[in-house]
Scaffold this active site. Structure first.
Site, PDB file in Angstrom:
ATOM      1  N   ASP A 204       0.862  -1.216   0.006  1.00  0.00           N
ATOM      2  CA  ASP A 204       0.086  -0.016   0.038  1.00  0.00           C
ATOM      3  C   ASP A 204       0.753   1.450   0.155  1.00  0.00           C
ATOM      4  OD1 ASP A 204      -2.993   1.201   0.601  1.00  0.00           O
ATOM      5  OD2 ASP A 204      -1.717   2.160   2.144  1.00  0.00           O
TER       6      ASP A 204
ATOM      7  N   ASN B 298      -3.455  12.937  -3.733  1.00  0.00           N
ATOM      8  CA  ASN B 298      -4.679  13.193  -4.166  1.00  0.00           C
ATOM      9  C   ASN B 298      -5.289  14.318  -3.699  1.00  0.00           C
ATOM     10  OD1 ASN B 298      -4.989  10.897  -6.219  1.00  0.00           O
ATOM     11  ND2 ASN B 298      -5.710   9.609  -4.641  1.00  0.00           N
TER      12      ASN B 298
ATOM     13  N   ASP C 269      -4.649   2.108  -4.333  1.00  0.00           N
ATOM     14  CA  ASP C 269      -3.029   2.214  -4.375  1.00  0.00           C
ATOM     15  C   ASP C 269      -2.420   0.866  -3.569  1.00  0.00           C
ATOM     16  OD1 ASP C 269      -4.170   2.950  -1.644  1.00  0.00           O
ATOM     17  OD2 ASP C 269      -2.235   4.271  -1.282  1.00  0.00           O
TER      18      ASP C 269
END
Length: 187
Positions: A50, A58, A93
């Protein structure tokens, strides 16, 4: 018709953004690797990873910049794998790396390499936010006998790593220490 069929088959097994195999392809590949590892009595390690700091990319720069980071990370992971390793995008992700024949210090060296290439690739796209890698490891047969169990165990270990890192970083911040972006979560 043949071209359309080929495109449909590819999109069913490939992540549209990164071009990596998707979760469906991963499940099929992992079952084959488990069978081979069992027949040959060889180690098989599954890493669920991750991206640490990705949400901040973002939030600060938008999802298009986040997509650019994901593509750069996917390419870096793929390029740093051996020819018989397998990297797939699980979703969001999260990436999964299947490493036949690796365990112990060789496995740890590969994880350190993956962390470095992720940091480098993400910095080339968005240097303002450090992006690192949290890793959960599951090994066949110790941590499971089938793909769903191995993936679930590696995922749980990855989230344990993330939780420990977050609480440790919060404690360091409370005492005035900066976040150590060189940590690698592998336990």
């Amino acid at each position: 018709n043949a071209r359309h069929y080929e495109q449909a088959a590819s999109s069913a097994s490939t992540d549209f953004l990164t071009g990596l195999p998707n979760a469906r392809s991963l499940a099929q590949h992992l079952e084959g690797e488990i069978s081979r590892a069992s027949r040959q009595s060889m180690p098989l390690s599954i890493l669920v990873t991750d991206l640490d700091g990705f949400k901040m990319v973002n939030d600060l720069f938008g999802h298009l910049e986040g997509n650019r980071v994901l593509c750069a990370v996917a390419q870096a992971l793929r390029d740093s794998c051996r020819e018989y390793d397998y990297v797939a995008r699980l979703g969001g992700d999260e990436f999964v790396i299947v490493l036949p024949g690796l365990n112990g210090s060789d496995l740890q060296s590969r994880i350190e390499l993956f962390d470095r290439v992720v940091r480098t690739a993400s910095a080339e796209v968005c240097s303002q936010v450090p992006v690192g890698l949290s890793v959960g490891i599951a090994q066949f047969p110790r941590d499971g006998q089938d793909a769903p169990t191995l993936l679930s165990n590696a995922d749980a270990k990855m989230y344990q790593t993330k939780t420990i890192r977050k609480s440790r970083n919060a404690a360091h911040s409370a005492r005035g220490f900066a976040f150590d972006s060189n940590e690698i979560g592998t336990r």
